[in-house]
Design an enzyme around this catalytic site. Sequence first.
Site, mmCIF file in Angstrom:
data_model
loop_
_atom_site.group_PDB
_atom_site.id
_atom_site.type_symbol
_atom_site.label_atom_id
_atom_site.label_comp_id
_atom_site.label_asym_id
_atom_site.label_seq_id
_atom_site.Cartn_x
_atom_site.Cartn_y
_atom_site.Cartn_z
ATOM 1 C CB ALA A 60 -0.908 -0.002 1.228
ATOM 2 C CE LYS A 61 5.851 0.374 -3.299
ATOM 3 N NZ LYS A 61 5.058 -0.776 -3.734
ATOM 4 N NE ARG A 62 -3.051 3.579 1.705
ATOM 5 C CZ ARG A 62 -3.295 2.947 0.574
ATOM 6 N NH1 ARG A 62 -2.332 2.726 -0.287
ATOM 7 N NH2 ARG A 62 -4.525 2.549 0.265
ATOM 8 C CG ASP B 260 3.778 1.143 -6.070
ATOM 9 O OD1 ASP B 260 4.759 0.625 -6.608
ATOM 10 O OD2 ASP B 260 3.104 0.589 -5.200
#
Lengths: 269, 269
Positions: free
Chosen positions: A95-97, B99
């Site tokens: 999710a690369k939050r 991303d």
Amino acid sequence: MTTQTLVAEIKKKKSFLCIGLDIDLEKIPPHLLSVEDPIFEFNKSIIDATHHLCVAYKPNTAFYEAYGLKGWSSLEKTIRYLNKNYPDIFTIADAKRGDIGNTSSMYAKAFFEDLKFDAITVAPYMGKDSVEPFLAFQNKHTILLALTSNAGAFDFQTKKINEKEVYKHVLETSKSWKNSDKLMYVVGATKAEYFKEIRKIVPHSFLLVPGVGAQGGSLQEVCKYGLNENIGLLINSSRGIIYASKNKDFAEKAAFAAGVLQHEMEPFI
Amino acid sequence: MTTQTLVAEIKKKKSFLCIGLDIDLEKIPPHLLSVEDPIFEFNKSIIDATHHLCVAYKPNTAFYEAYGLKGWSSLEKTIRYLNKNYPDIFTIADAKRGDIGNTSSMYAKAFFEDLKFDAITVAPYMGKDSVEPFLAFQNKHTILLALTSNAGAFDFQTKKINEKEVYKHVLETSKSWKNSDKLMYVVGATKAEYFKEIRKIVPHSFLLVPGVGAQGGSLQEVCKYGLNENIGLLINSSRGIIYASKNKDFAEKAAFAAGVLQHEMEPFI
């Protein structure tokens, strides 16, 4: 899931393969498009066919969000299916939050408590208080972006602060954060020579390694420099496995592609 | 929405206020908890009461994801309500995404095409090819994290690469990306003195400024250094406005709090 359980699974299955579930409706077999939830049906078939060959699945949330509410529902069904049928599989929300403290807590709640993922990927740019809320969860893991596998990694990550690359600062600084034993790191396979340096800073941590296969990284090279006493690697492959065929045999072909990688991994365990 | 339309709205409303819709069910008035969709009902009331005092709304996606499918549905309803009833309002998905290229494209599709937001916040750590997919969309805006308002900003953002802070490298480097005219930047209000330096690098860009109010930043200080020929600022306030009261008068009290900020802004326009 504890790290010990993950390591035990790796040894049992002789695999440290993670399969990325990055589902694009334009790439899945066309015969699935007529069922009620094509994304979930596709995932279910892939999971049923490959679960014995891998130790982790990693849905990338972008691919689900792109389909709005329906996509989010497919993600929910997928993680619930995994947790119910294959509870020993390590699940990663890619999710690369990362946000200010109270907001990161909300993300952590969403992915760890509501969806019951074992791990989530997190971006480091906002520093300590954007990551620590994730680290507060018992038996959950936070996978911090260190050195990614894309061309843009060279824009900032490899630039030097006081003679040392930004990604090394990320690795070093993160070790001082509370509950840093729950950290893992994203390190792209396209730069295998960097693993030697990275292992000096985080010898015991698990590294999630994208970029093998479609993005051009070599499994052998990564293992040479990246393995540690607990294996310490999760090698991800997405497109190379899940899109191995667009026909009715897609799950079988995915299992074959996953098997090839698992077979390559076996001697290292 | 074009930048020209945004500037025209600012001048018409004499406001460059952005209201953050960070909805926490524990903080909204308890009488709303019994309706079918408390989050949407709360947002609707806040929007109806404050839309003439602000030029932008910024739902933080974490607060919606935390409630799973229901939360995602509330977010959808909120943005559709805004686009239908107040099409001149600038809408920002505070999502802090980013991303590898094909994945960022999926996020851009989700927020720009499906949900029809005007803008999205994006993290810079993965560099050029993680941001450019967002910039490819006509009349959409990408708000890149530069210098955030939290304590963790000092972990990496203010560290120096070749005598120059990381966040300045982010600002400078991003200017060379394709369609960089669609970039805006997040700059925290808690560090007003930095605005002078930032304006040397991005004199014409819009800056989205969190941290006024609850996080301690001063509107006067930010305006002193941050304003440009097009105003060039969107000052965000979330908790200070939307949680001004927990009673049935919550929307009225939110409008009052928003009015105070709008009134402070008026002399600068």
